[in-house]
Structures are given as C-alpha cells and as structure tokens.
Write a protein that holds these residues in place. Structure first.
Motif, PDB file in Angstrom:
ATOM      1  N   TYR A 161       0.828  -1.203   0.000  1.00  0.00           N
ATOM      2  CA  TYR A 161       0.000   0.000   0.000  1.00  0.00           C
ATOM      3  C   TYR A 161       0.860   1.251   0.000  1.00  0.00           C
ATOM      4  O   TYR A 161       2.040   1.237   0.365  1.00  0.00           O
ATOM      5  CB  TYR A 161      -0.943   0.017   1.213  1.00  0.00           C
ATOM      6  N   MET A 162       0.225   2.352  -0.432  1.00  0.00           N
ATOM      7  CA  MET A 162       0.869   3.660  -0.412  1.00  0.00           C
ATOM      8  C   MET A 162      -0.187   4.707  -0.096  1.00  0.00           C
ATOM      9  O   MET A 162      -1.331   4.613  -0.551  1.00  0.00           O
ATOM     10  CB  MET A 162       1.515   3.965  -1.766  1.00  0.00           C
ATOM     11  N   ASP A 163       0.181   5.717   0.684  1.00  0.00           N
ATOM     12  CA  ASP A 163      -0.729   6.797   1.041  1.00  0.00           C
ATOM     13  C   ASP A 163      -0.495   8.003   0.143  1.00  0.00           C
ATOM     14  O   ASP A 163       0.642   8.324  -0.218  1.00  0.00           O
ATOM     15  CB  ASP A 163      -0.531   7.205   2.497  1.00  0.00           C
ATOM     16  N   ALA A 164      -1.605   8.666  -0.215  1.00  0.00           N
ATOM     17  CA  ALA A 164      -1.537   9.863  -1.049  1.00  0.00           C
ATOM     18  C   ALA A 164      -2.571  10.865  -0.554  1.00  0.00           C
ATOM     19  O   ALA A 164      -3.526  10.500   0.156  1.00  0.00           O
ATOM     20  CB  ALA A 164      -1.789   9.519  -2.511  1.00  0.00           C
ATOM     21  N   SER A 165      -2.384  12.121  -0.912  1.00  0.00           N
ATOM     22  CA  SER A 165      -3.348  13.154  -0.539  1.00  0.00           C
ATOM     23  C   SER A 165      -3.426  14.195  -1.643  1.00  0.00           C
ATOM     24  O   SER A 165      -2.511  14.340  -2.458  1.00  0.00           O
ATOM     25  CB  SER A 165      -2.947  13.822   0.785  1.00  0.00           C
ATOM     26  N   LEU A 166      -4.542  14.903  -1.670  1.00  0.00           N
ATOM     27  CA  LEU A 166      -4.716  15.979  -2.639  1.00  0.00           C
ATOM     28  C   LEU A 166      -5.783  16.927  -2.126  1.00  0.00           C
ATOM     29  O   LEU A 166      -6.569  16.586  -1.230  1.00  0.00           O
ATOM     30  CB  LEU A 166      -5.090  15.448  -4.019  1.00  0.00           C
ATOM     31  N   HIS A 167      -5.814  18.115  -2.708  1.00  0.00           N
ATOM     32  CA  HIS A 167      -6.783  19.143  -2.340  1.00  0.00           C
ATOM     33  C   HIS A 167      -7.743  19.317  -3.505  1.00  0.00           C
ATOM     34  O   HIS A 167      -7.321  19.598  -4.625  1.00  0.00           O
ATOM     35  CB  HIS A 167      -6.076  20.464  -2.021  1.00  0.00           C
ATOM     36  N   VAL A 168      -9.046  19.109  -3.246  1.00  0.00           N
ATOM     37  CA  VAL A 168     -10.079  19.255  -4.275  1.00  0.00           C
ATOM     38  C   VAL A 168     -11.135  20.216  -3.757  1.00  0.00           C
ATOM     39  O   VAL A 168     -11.823  19.918  -2.781  1.00  0.00           O
ATOM     40  CB  VAL A 168     -10.727  17.909  -4.637  1.00  0.00           C
ATOM     41  N   GLY A 169     -11.275  21.384  -4.393  1.00  0.00           N
ATOM     42  CA  GLY A 169     -12.230  22.376  -3.933  1.00  0.00           C
ATOM     43  C   GLY A 169     -11.895  22.820  -2.524  1.00  0.00           C
ATOM     44  O   GLY A 169     -10.783  23.279  -2.243  1.00  0.00           O
ATOM     45  N   THR A 170     -12.837  22.635  -1.606  1.00  0.00           N
ATOM     46  CA  THR A 170     -12.616  23.011  -0.206  1.00  0.00           C
ATOM     47  C   THR A 170     -12.248  21.805   0.658  1.00  0.00           C
ATOM     48  O   THR A 170     -12.177  21.923   1.883  1.00  0.00           O
ATOM     49  CB  THR A 170     -13.888  23.667   0.376  1.00  0.00           C
ATOM     50  N   PHE A 171     -11.999  20.669   0.009  1.00  0.00           N
ATOM     51  CA  PHE A 171     -11.733  19.441   0.749  1.00  0.00           C
ATOM     52  C   PHE A 171     -10.269  19.026   0.641  1.00  0.00           C
ATOM     53  O   PHE A 171      -9.662  19.087  -0.430  1.00  0.00           O
ATOM     54  CB  PHE A 171     -12.601  18.293   0.221  1.00  0.00           C
ATOM     55  N   ASP A 172      -9.731  18.567   1.766  1.00  0.00           N
ATOM     56  CA  ASP A 172      -8.445  17.879   1.776  1.00  0.00           C
ATOM     57  C   ASP A 172      -8.744  16.390   1.811  1.00  0.00           C
ATOM     58  O   ASP A 172      -9.339  15.887   2.776  1.00  0.00           O
ATOM     59  CB  ASP A 172      -7.613  18.290   2.997  1.00  0.00           C
ATOM     60  N   ILE A 173      -8.336  15.693   0.773  1.00  0.00           N
ATOM     61  CA  ILE A 173      -8.709  14.293   0.606  1.00  0.00           C
ATOM     62  C   ILE A 173      -7.488  13.407   0.777  1.00  0.00           C
ATOM     63  O   ILE A 173      -6.410  13.703   0.258  1.00  0.00           O
ATOM     64  CB  ILE A 173      -9.316  14.062  -0.794  1.00  0.00           C
ATOM     65  N   ALA A 174      -7.663  12.319   1.503  1.00  0.00           N
ATOM     66  CA  ALA A 174      -6.609  11.319   1.660  1.00  0.00           C
ATOM     67  C   ALA A 174      -7.053  10.037   0.964  1.00  0.00           C
ATOM     68  O   ALA A 174      -8.234   9.684   0.977  1.00  0.00           O
ATOM     69  CB  ALA A 174      -6.333  11.048   3.134  1.00  0.00           C
ATOM     70  N   GLN A 175      -6.107   9.343   0.353  1.00  0.00           N
ATOM     71  CA  GLN A 175      -6.381   8.065  -0.276  1.00  0.00           C
ATOM     72  C   GLN A 175      -5.263   7.079   0.061  1.00  0.00           C
ATOM     73  O   GLN A 175      -4.100   7.470   0.150  1.00  0.00           O
ATOM     74  CB  GLN A 175      -6.510   8.199  -1.800  1.00  0.00           C
ATOM     75  N   ARG A 176      -5.650   5.828   0.261  1.00  0.00           N
ATOM     76  CA  ARG A 176      -4.668   4.765   0.452  1.00  0.00           C
ATOM     77  C   ARG A 176      -4.879   3.742  -0.659  1.00  0.00           C
ATOM     78  O   ARG A 176      -5.981   3.237  -0.851  1.00  0.00           O
ATOM     79  CB  ARG A 176      -4.795   4.114   1.822  1.00  0.00           C
ATOM     80  N   TYR A 177      -3.813   3.464  -1.397  1.00  0.00           N
ATOM     81  CA  TYR A 177      -3.853   2.530  -2.519  1.00  0.00           C
ATOM     82  C   TYR A 177      -3.236   1.200  -2.099  1.00  0.00           C
ATOM     83  O   TYR A 177      -2.058   1.134  -1.781  1.00  0.00           O
ATOM     84  CB  TYR A 177      -3.089   3.103  -3.712  1.00  0.00           C
ATOM     85  N   HIS A 178      -4.066   0.163  -2.085  1.00  0.00           N
ATOM     86  CA  HIS A 178      -3.604  -1.189  -1.793  1.00  0.00           C
ATOM     87  C   HIS A 178      -3.561  -1.986  -3.089  1.00  0.00           C
ATOM     88  O   HIS A 178      -4.345  -1.739  -4.011  1.00  0.00           O
ATOM     89  CB  HIS A 178      -4.566  -1.919  -0.846  1.00  0.00           C
TER      90      HIS A 178
END
Length: 213
Positions: A161-178
């Motif tokens: 797995y790897m963790d990633a993040s990004l900013h979309v509009g007014t949201f800070d989004i986190a994603q984990r890719y397995h």
C-alpha cells in the motif's frame, strides 16, 4: 500499464459499485444482507449497512464509452465483461452517501482488477502500487505521496500500500492505494477519506475482506 486505471481511481471521488450476477461470474454480487462476493477472485467483503453501492455493469459501460453497445442486451453486456477482463474490471465500490449528494465529501472504498499478463515487470504488489503512482503523477491532479510502498496483508494474503493526498475544492482528501497480485491480475483497493472518523469507516470495510481460495 493500462491508463484506464486512472479513470477508475478518479471515480473514487465520484461513483462506483456492484450488483447481482451468477455466483461464479467476475461481476461481484450481493449474496445476502450486506455481504458481496466475487466468485472468480474468491473475494468476500461487507458493505456498511447504510452505505451505497452502484451497478458494476453501469461502471463498465462508463469505462467503455464510445463503444456502440446496448446496456439492455445480455449478449452485449457479456462481451463488455469479457473485454473488461482483458483490461480492468470493477469489483466493488461502497460509498457512505449516494454519489452526487450535495455538500458531502463521500468516504468510500472501491476495488478493481487489472489484467497484468502483458506487464512482466509487475511481479509483486508494490510493483503495481508504484505503477499506479506513476500514472497519477502524469495526471492533472496534484497528488502528494507519503513515502514508498509498504508491505501488508489483505485477508491474510500478501499486499502492498501507499498513502496519497490531494486538495479538491474546499476538501483535503486522503487516499490509500492497496494492491495484491493473483492469477495474472492486480487487484487494487482504494480508500478515500477526509478525517480520522471517515478513515475508521473505510478501514472497517478493508478489515472485512476475506478470500475463499
């Protein structure tokens, strides 16, 4: 690597899902209650009781935009499924709210299987995770990655797995890719969340995953 995986990854921010079909089909089915099973991959997963699941057939049709196929024709749908098995096939996707709900950032977990038989360089789960990272870096969204791929297990099977993040509009989004490798396919699981409360919810989905073979 098939770049259609990027379309599916970005769909985590919008919509995804599963539906009923034959028990040995590569299409994931709702067998009872909130239990979803994919007979082809021997996968079982629990959908949170009040969460939303969208049709996998519909997702396949969206992936195959441009093909002149009628969704109501079973033979044509079977052809679509067979074509998806040669590239990338949605397995399941669960959302806390129906996609498109106004004012909601939707915690979700989605899974997709990608045929990697033509990619001899992908042998281990982290090989695939690193390939996904490269595809994301080529996109327009500005992802930030937290270190390198880490080894793990899913349902008792080797994974990475790897963790990633990004900013979309007014949201800070986190994603984990397995990812895990099985029978010439890379099965990926993508968690999307915004805070610790929503992370706990998507973690419960991952913890429910089991393999019957």
């Amino acid at each position: 690597m098939n770049k259609s995986i990027l379309v599916i990854i970005l769909a985590a921010l919008v919509s995804f899902g599963c539906t009923e079909s034959d028990s040995d089909s590569p299409i994931t089915i709702n067998t009872s209650g909130n239990t979803y099973v994919n007979g082809f991959f021997g996968l079982e997963v629990e959908k949170p009781a009040d969460w939303y699941a969208q049709s996998a057939e519909e997702t396949i049709l969206l992936q195959q935009q441009g093909n002149k196929v009628l969704s109501g024709d079973d033979k044509n749908m079977q052809k679509l499924i067979e074509a998806a098995m040669e590239s990338s096939l949605p397995l399941f996707g669960f959302f806390e709210y129906p996609p498109g709900t106004p004012g909601k950032m939707n915690p979700n977990v989605l899974s997709v299987a990608e045929n990697i038989k033509l990619y001899p360089g992908i042998k281990e789960p982290c090989d695939y995770v690193e390939a996904v990272k490269q595809v994301l870096q080529q996109g327009q969204l500005k992802y930030e990655f937290d270190g390198e791929c880490q080894s793990s297990t899913i349902g008792g099977k080797p994974a990475g797995y790897m963790d990633a993040s990004l900013h979309v509009g007014t949201f800070d989004i986190a994603q984990r890719y397995h990812a895990m490798i099985t029978d010439g396919y890379a099965i990926s699981f993508i968690q999307t969340y915004t805070d610790e409360a929503s992370r706990s919810k998507v973690d419960k989905v991952m913890d429910s995953i089991q393999f019957t073979r």
